[in-house]
Design a protein around this motif. Structure first.
Motif, PDB file in Angstrom:
ATOM      1  N   GLY A  77       0.790  -1.215   0.000  1.00  0.00           N
ATOM      2  CA  GLY A  77       0.000   0.000   0.000  1.00  0.00           C
ATOM      3  C   GLY A  77       0.825   1.269   0.000  1.00  0.00           C
ATOM      4  N   VAL A  78       1.997   1.233  -0.641  1.00  0.00           N
ATOM      5  CA  VAL A  78       2.892   2.395  -0.666  1.00  0.00           C
ATOM      6  C   VAL A  78       3.301   2.689  -2.104  1.00  0.00           C
ATOM      7  N   LEU A  79       3.946   3.848  -2.302  1.00  0.00           N
ATOM      8  CA  LEU A  79       4.439   4.224  -3.617  1.00  0.00           C
ATOM      9  C   LEU A  79       5.593   3.323  -4.041  1.00  0.00           C
ATOM     10  N   THR A  80       5.674   3.055  -5.329  1.00  0.00           N
ATOM     11  CA  THR A  80       6.852   2.366  -5.851  1.00  0.00           C
ATOM     12  C   THR A  80       8.033   3.326  -5.823  1.00  0.00           C
ATOM     13  N   PRO A  81       9.256   2.837  -5.895  1.00  0.00           N
ATOM     14  CA  PRO A  81      10.411   3.739  -5.895  1.00  0.00           C
ATOM     15  C   PRO A  81      10.377   4.783  -7.004  1.00  0.00           C
ATOM     16  N   VAL A  82       9.963   4.404  -8.209  1.00  0.00           N
ATOM     17  CA  VAL A  82       9.953   5.391  -9.291  1.00  0.00           C
ATOM     18  C   VAL A  82       8.898   6.456  -9.032  1.00  0.00           C
ATOM     19  N   GLU A  83       7.782   6.081  -8.422  1.00  0.00           N
ATOM     20  CA  GLU A  83       6.770   7.068  -8.067  1.00  0.00           C
ATOM     21  C   GLU A  83       7.284   8.010  -6.973  1.00  0.00           C
ATOM     22  N   SER A  84       8.034   7.466  -6.032  1.00  0.00           N
ATOM     23  CA  SER A  84       8.619   8.307  -4.981  1.00  0.00           C
ATOM     24  C   SER A  84       9.670   9.263  -5.539  1.00  0.00           C
ATOM     25  N   LEU A  85      10.454   8.790  -6.496  1.00  0.00           N
ATOM     26  CA  LEU A  85      11.443   9.662  -7.120  1.00  0.00           C
ATOM     27  C   LEU A  85      10.764  10.852  -7.785  1.00  0.00           C
ATOM     28  N   GLU A  88       9.096  12.792 -14.254  1.00  0.00           N
ATOM     29  CA  GLU A  88       7.918  11.936 -14.358  1.00  0.00           C
ATOM     30  C   GLU A  88       8.281  10.525 -13.911  1.00  0.00           C
ATOM     31  N   ALA A  89       7.267   9.794 -13.460  1.00  0.00           N
ATOM     32  CA  ALA A  89       7.483   8.415 -13.015  1.00  0.00           C
ATOM     33  C   ALA A  89       7.552   7.490 -14.228  1.00  0.00           C
ATOM     34  N   ILE A  90       8.648   7.612 -14.952  1.00  0.00           N
ATOM     35  CA  ILE A  90       8.901   6.820 -16.159  1.00  0.00           C
ATOM     36  C   ILE A  90       9.970   5.785 -15.846  1.00  0.00           C
ATOM     37  N   THR A  91       9.733   4.550 -16.284  1.00  0.00           N
ATOM     38  CA  THR A  91      10.738   3.499 -16.192  1.00  0.00           C
ATOM     39  C   THR A  91      10.947   2.929 -17.584  1.00  0.00           C
ATOM     40  N   SER A  92      12.191   2.864 -18.029  1.00  0.00           N
ATOM     41  CA  SER A  92      12.494   2.404 -19.382  1.00  0.00           C
ATOM     42  C   SER A  92      13.511   1.270 -19.337  1.00  0.00           C
ATOM     43  N   TYR A  93      13.338   0.329 -20.251  1.00  0.00           N
ATOM     44  CA  TYR A  93      14.145  -0.888 -20.246  1.00  0.00           C
ATOM     45  C   TYR A  93      14.765  -1.122 -21.623  1.00  0.00           C
ATOM     46  N   LYS A  94      16.043  -1.405 -21.628  1.00  0.00           N
ATOM     47  CA  LYS A  94      16.717  -1.954 -22.791  1.00  0.00           C
ATOM     48  C   LYS A  94      17.279  -3.295 -22.351  1.00  0.00           C
ATOM     49  N   ILE A  95      16.692  -4.371 -22.845  1.00  0.00           N
ATOM     50  CA  ILE A  95      17.069  -5.720 -22.417  1.00  0.00           C
ATOM     51  C   ILE A  95      17.865  -6.377 -23.545  1.00  0.00           C
ATOM     52  N   GLU A 102      20.001  -1.923 -19.876  1.00  0.00           N
ATOM     53  CA  GLU A 102      19.919  -0.929 -18.810  1.00  0.00           C
ATOM     54  C   GLU A 102      18.466  -0.704 -18.413  1.00  0.00           C
ATOM     55  N   ILE A 103      18.283  -0.127 -17.239  1.00  0.00           N
ATOM     56  CA  ILE A 103      16.982   0.364 -16.809  1.00  0.00           C
ATOM     57  C   ILE A 103      17.141   1.839 -16.459  1.00  0.00           C
ATOM     58  N   THR A 104      16.223   2.668 -16.959  1.00  0.00           N
ATOM     59  CA  THR A 104      16.322   4.114 -16.812  1.00  0.00           C
ATOM     60  C   THR A 104      15.087   4.647 -16.106  1.00  0.00           C
ATOM     61  N   PHE A 105      15.307   5.487 -15.094  1.00  0.00           N
ATOM     62  CA  PHE A 105      14.218   6.114 -14.358  1.00  0.00           C
ATOM     63  C   PHE A 105      14.107   7.582 -14.753  1.00  0.00           C
ATOM     64  N   GLY A 106      12.888   8.018 -15.096  1.00  0.00           N
ATOM     65  CA  GLY A 106      12.644   9.429 -15.362  1.00  0.00           C
ATOM     66  C   GLY A 106      12.658   9.822 -16.811  1.00  0.00           C
ATOM     67  N   GLY A 107      12.932   8.899 -17.719  1.00  0.00           N
ATOM     68  CA  GLY A 107      12.958   9.244 -19.137  1.00  0.00           C
ATOM     69  C   GLY A 107      13.363   8.058 -19.982  1.00  0.00           C
ATOM     70  N   LEU A 108      13.644   8.326 -21.242  1.00  0.00           N
ATOM     71  CA  LEU A 108      14.062   7.309 -22.198  1.00  0.00           C
ATOM     72  C   LEU A 108      15.475   7.625 -22.673  1.00  0.00           C
ATOM     73  N   ASP A 109      16.275   6.600 -22.883  1.00  0.00           N
ATOM     74  CA  ASP A 109      17.631   6.781 -23.399  1.00  0.00           C
ATOM     75  C   ASP A 109      17.573   6.728 -24.921  1.00  0.00           C
ATOM     76  N   ALA A 110      17.607   7.888 -25.566  1.00  0.00           N
ATOM     77  CA  ALA A 110      17.427   7.984 -27.014  1.00  0.00           C
ATOM     78  C   ALA A 110      18.521   7.272 -27.794  1.00  0.00           C
ATOM     79  N   SER A 111      19.648   6.981 -27.164  1.00  0.00           N
ATOM     80  CA  SER A 111      20.727   6.296 -27.877  1.00  0.00           C
ATOM     81  C   SER A 111      20.423   4.817 -28.079  1.00  0.00           C
ATOM     82  N   LYS A 112      19.395   4.309 -27.425  1.00  0.00           N
ATOM     83  CA  LYS A 112      19.096   2.883 -27.481  1.00  0.00           C
ATOM     84  C   LYS A 112      18.057   2.515 -28.535  1.00  0.00           C
TER      85      LYS A 112
END
Length: 486
Positions: free
Chosen positions: A288-296, A304-311, A322-332
């Motif tokens: 019942g609590v905020l996720t870490p990205v929401e807390s950030l 923004e509470a954005i989580t991005s994944y390059k797997i 990589e995993i990116t918090f707060g945006g997207l890594d345009a180089s990927k």
């Protein structure tokens, strides 16, 4: 080996590595991800059933249904064990290759992995069969070190095993200590093993890093309890507050959980992560609590509470996940292919409408939705849909238990389309593991399996697909973005 012993260890498939955070810029931060290995000492079909069982339970939880019972799952596993025990196609130790045969078949032994020989970027071509680099990594379960990142706010992804699971290192407590944390887009609770943790299988919680008042002067307990059940195990413990640092972003007294009881899937020494970070939406949280990205985001550390994944996949030899918090890594990714779609799941999972094609032909499967989940290895589809896909793969056949066998040399491209944009699955990602590790051009177990799905239109889409797209979620906008990788 006795079946009773095998059944107690079938779900153990985990490991860790280390990586250092890069200081964030422009309120965007990136963490490394680290692969988790599957066990290599089990027959291929048993490994498949292990993942199918996890997916069935995971999907049931996601759809609010009652999942399969322990007895049902054990029965399925026993059937696989009997099949593997008497099937002469499998060597005694499953996918491991005896050292005495290494020179004859050209396969390295499990302790001879050379990370410098794990691919050159051209081993994707599945017409050559199951990638040798993937088999080496599967057999060894060792760490393949990531290259140094070439862009700001990026951390390298170290690869463990053959593309199973993703872990990042965060710092928790005072003084701060490193914890290896599994990153999971299919759940919403963050927890770490607690001091005094006990295993439901008996004894303590293994050789892990634990958090509590003895190790952290900033640790505070709330007296409230939590419990989370996953497809591969469960944990229970107390809700606490402590300082958490994610890629140099400091959350003071973030609220999360410490596990005081863990199932063997988490407590065993072979499980090398120390906790799990759920990155779905907080309405799904058992705590019942905020996720870490929401807390950030709430604390202004990211916009923004954005989580991005390059797997990435180990057989490429690129090791650039990589995993990116707060945006997207345009180089990927290729920005011209970026598509954003609405999240259609009201519970907090990440789910979107999509269509399916195979071999260049639209399969006419309308009204389908996909839950996109980094915590699932396979793609789990309704029976008729899975059969329709495999009917387009020449040489495929059902194994009669929800799985499929396909040629390791298949060149058939399966595509999932989101927002009108097709995303191809590299045929190599359809190859879960070779049926016979001595014949990498023979038969392989498919990475697309049949699942006990809540509706005939719902899929659970894991890393078989997600390795082929840049994947990003936005809590505030309740959207999912996908783009083609570069």
């Amino acid at each position: 080996m006795q079946f009773s012993f095998l059944l107690t260890v079938l779900l153990l498939a985990l490991a860790q590595v280390e990586a250092a955070p890069v200081k964030p810029q422009q309120r965007t931060v990136t963490l490394p991800l680290k692969r988790l290995p599957q066990r290599s000492d089990l027959p291929p079909t048993v490994l498949l059933q292990q993942h199918i069982n996890r997916s069935h339970r995971r999907h049931a939880r996601m759809t609010g249904r009652e999942g399969p019972s322990d007895a049902e799952l054990v029965k399925r596993m026993e059937k696989r064990l009997h099949q593997a025990r008497y099937d002469k196609r499998f060597n005694r130790n499953g996918v491991n290759v005896p050292a005495s045969n290494n020179e004859d078949v050209g396969i390295k032994g499990p302790n001879r992995l050379d990370s410098n020989q794990l691919g050159n970027g051209n081993q994707n071509n599945s017409s050559n069969g199951f990638p040798q680099a993937g088999l080496d990594a599967q057999n060894a379960g060792n760490l393949t070190i990531a290259n140094q990142p070439t862009t700001n706010n990026s951390l390298g992804l170290d690869v463990e095993g053959n593309d199973v699971g993703y872990v990042a290192t965060v710092q928790v407590g005072t003084p701060p200590r490193d914890f290896s944390i599994l990153m999971d887009s299919g759940s919403a609770d963050f927890w770490i093993g607690g001091e005094g943790c006990q295993s439901l299988g008996g004894g303590d919680c293994g050789n892990h890093v634990f958090l509590g008042p003895n190790s952290s002067s900033s640790f505070q307990t709330s007296g409230q309890q939590f419990q989370v059940t996953y497809g591969s195990g469960q944990v229970a413990g107390d809700i606490v507050a402590d300082n958490v640092s994610i890629a140099g972003l400091d959350l003071a007294q973030h609220v999360f959980g410490v596990a005081l009881l863990e199932s063997q899937d988490f407590s065993n020494d072979t499980t090398k992560f120390d906790g799990l970070m759920g990155l779905a939406q907080s309405p799904l949280s058992n705590q019942g609590v905020l996720t870490p990205v929401e807390s950030l985001a709430k604390n202004g550390l990211i916009s923004e509470a954005i989580t991005s994944y390059k797997i990435s996949r180990v057989s490429d030899g690129l090791n650039d996940g990589e995993i990116t918090f707060g945006g997207l890594d345009a180089s990927k990714f290729d920005s011209t292919t970026l598509v954003t779609v609405d999240n259609v799941n009201p519970q907090g999972f990440w789910e979107a409408s999509f269509t399916v094609s195979a071999g260049g032909k639209d399969l006419g499967l309308t009204g389908r939705t996909a839950i996109l989940d980094t915590g699932t290895t396979l793609i789990i589809a309704p029976a008729n849909d899975a059969q329709a896909v495999h009917a387009m793969i020449p040489g495929s056949q059902s194994d009669g238990q929800g799985g499929f066998i396909i040629p390791c040399t298949t060149t058939t491209v399966v595509s999932l389309a989101f927002g009108g944009k097709n995303f191809d699955i590299n045929p190599v990602d359809l190859l879960f593991t070779p049926v016979d590790p001595n014949n990498l051009q023979g038969d392989c177990i498919s990475g697309i399996s049949t699942g006990t799905i809540g509706t005939p239109q719902q899929w659970l889409v894991g890393d078989v697909f997600l390795k082929n797209a840049y994947y990003s979620t936005n809590v505030q906008k309740n959207t999912i973005s996908l783009a083609k990788l570069v």
